[in-house]
Design a protein around this motif. Structure first.
Motif, PDB file in Angstrom:
ATOM      1  N   VAL A  68     -26.054  -8.894 -16.747  1.00 17.72           N
ATOM      2  CA  VAL A  68     -27.052  -7.862 -16.488  1.00 17.72           C
ATOM      3  C   VAL A  68     -28.451  -8.468 -16.465  1.00 17.72           C
ATOM      4  O   VAL A  68     -29.257  -8.191 -15.578  1.00 17.72           O
ATOM      5  CB  VAL A  68     -26.981  -6.763 -17.570  1.00 17.72           C
ATOM      6  N   LEU A  69     -28.714  -9.325 -17.432  1.00 17.54           N
ATOM      7  CA  LEU A  69     -30.026  -9.979 -17.505  1.00 17.54           C
ATOM      8  C   LEU A  69     -30.307 -10.759 -16.238  1.00 17.54           C
ATOM      9  O   LEU A  69     -31.404 -10.698 -15.685  1.00 17.54           O
ATOM     10  CB  LEU A  69     -30.065 -10.923 -18.712  1.00 17.54           C
ATOM     11  N   LYS A  70     -29.307 -11.486 -15.781  1.00 20.66           N
ATOM     12  CA  LYS A  70     -29.494 -12.289 -14.567  1.00 20.66           C
ATOM     13  C   LYS A  70     -29.814 -11.406 -13.368  1.00 20.66           C
ATOM     14  O   LYS A  70     -30.681 -11.726 -12.559  1.00 20.66           O
ATOM     15  CB  LYS A  70     -28.216 -13.097 -14.283  1.00 20.66           C
ATOM     16  N   GLN A  71     -29.103 -10.294 -13.278  1.00 25.01           N
ATOM     17  CA  GLN A  71     -29.355  -9.372 -12.165  1.00 25.01           C
ATOM     18  C   GLN A  71     -30.771  -8.813 -12.235  1.00 25.01           C
ATOM     19  O   GLN A  71     -31.480  -8.747 -11.233  1.00 25.01           O
ATOM     20  CB  GLN A  71     -28.367  -8.201 -12.219  1.00 25.01           C
ATOM     21  N   LEU A  72     -31.163  -8.425 -13.427  1.00 24.07           N
ATOM     22  CA  LEU A  72     -32.488  -7.840 -13.603  1.00 24.07           C
ATOM     23  C   LEU A  72     -33.575  -8.845 -13.272  1.00 24.07           C
ATOM     24  O   LEU A  72     -34.556  -8.540 -12.604  1.00 24.07           O
ATOM     25  CB  LEU A  72     -32.655  -7.367 -15.049  1.00 24.07           C
ATOM     26  N   VAL A  73     -33.366 -10.067 -13.737  1.00 27.28           N
ATOM     27  CA  VAL A  73     -34.346 -11.119 -13.513  1.00 27.28           C
ATOM     28  C   VAL A  73     -34.467 -11.430 -12.030  1.00 27.28           C
ATOM     29  O   VAL A  73     -35.559 -11.599 -11.495  1.00 27.28           O
ATOM     30  CB  VAL A  73     -33.954 -12.381 -14.312  1.00 27.28           C
ATOM     31  N   ARG A  74     -33.334 -11.460 -11.353  1.00 25.78           N
ATOM     32  CA  ARG A  74     -33.350 -11.735  -9.925  1.00 25.78           C
ATOM     33  C   ARG A  74     -34.135 -10.638  -9.198  1.00 25.78           C
ATOM     34  O   ARG A  74     -34.906 -10.885  -8.277  1.00 25.78           O
ATOM     35  CB  ARG A  74     -31.915 -11.782  -9.396  1.00 25.78           C
ATOM     36  N   ARG A  75     -33.927  -9.427  -9.641  1.00 27.05           N
ATOM     37  CA  ARG A  75     -34.619  -8.309  -9.019  1.00 27.05           C
ATOM     38  C   ARG A  75     -36.133  -8.429  -9.215  1.00 27.05           C
ATOM     39  O   ARG A  75     -36.919  -7.995  -8.393  1.00 27.05           O
ATOM     40  CB  ARG A  75     -34.117  -7.000  -9.635  1.00 27.05           C
ATOM     41  N   CYS A  76     -36.510  -8.999 -10.331  1.00 22.10           N
ATOM     42  CA  CYS A  76     -37.939  -9.146 -10.626  1.00 22.10           C
ATOM     43  C   CYS A  76     -38.486 -10.468 -10.080  1.00 22.10           C
ATOM     44  O   CYS A  76     -39.623 -10.830 -10.370  1.00 22.10           O
ATOM     45  CB  CYS A  76     -38.176  -9.071 -12.131  1.00 22.10           C
TER      46      CYS A  76
END
Ligand SMILES: [Zn+2]
Length: 99
Positions: free
Chosen positions: A61-69
């Motif tokens: 989840v963190l990776k996805q969120l970070v990628r989005r940001c």
């Protein structure tokens, strides 16, 4: 003899959101950016959904969120905060008696 509404422990009458939404909003949830109702729905889901609280899952989840940001890595502070929140949720889930 099983009750027809036997949907597992900690069932909340239609207020809990699904896994997708919980994951989608985990960031906002941890940041307390959700409205009262959404905050409750995400919390209700996390209360009863162990897989959503798994460490490996949170890393994804963190990776996805970070990628989005558009960042390379999750800020340490955010990572720490999410893990703190999850620890609290996990403890509460364990403490709650299974009816
Ligand atoms: Zn879930």
């Amino acid at each position: 003899m099983s009750a027809p509404e036997d949907a597992g422990p900690g069932r909340v009458d239609g207020t809990a959101c699904g896994c997708d939404e919980a994951v989608e909003r985990l960031w906002e949830y941890v940041d307390s950016e959700l409205g009262d109702l959404d905050q409750k729905r995400v919390q209700a889901h996390l209360d009863e959904c162990a897989p959503c609280l798994e460490e490996e899952h949170i890393e994804v989840v963190l990776k996805q969120l970070v990628r989005r940001c558009c960042q390379e890595e999750a800020p340490a502070a955010l990572r720490l905060r999410i893990h703190e929140q999850l620890s609290v949720l996990r403890l509460r889930a364990v403490a709650e008696p299974e009816a």
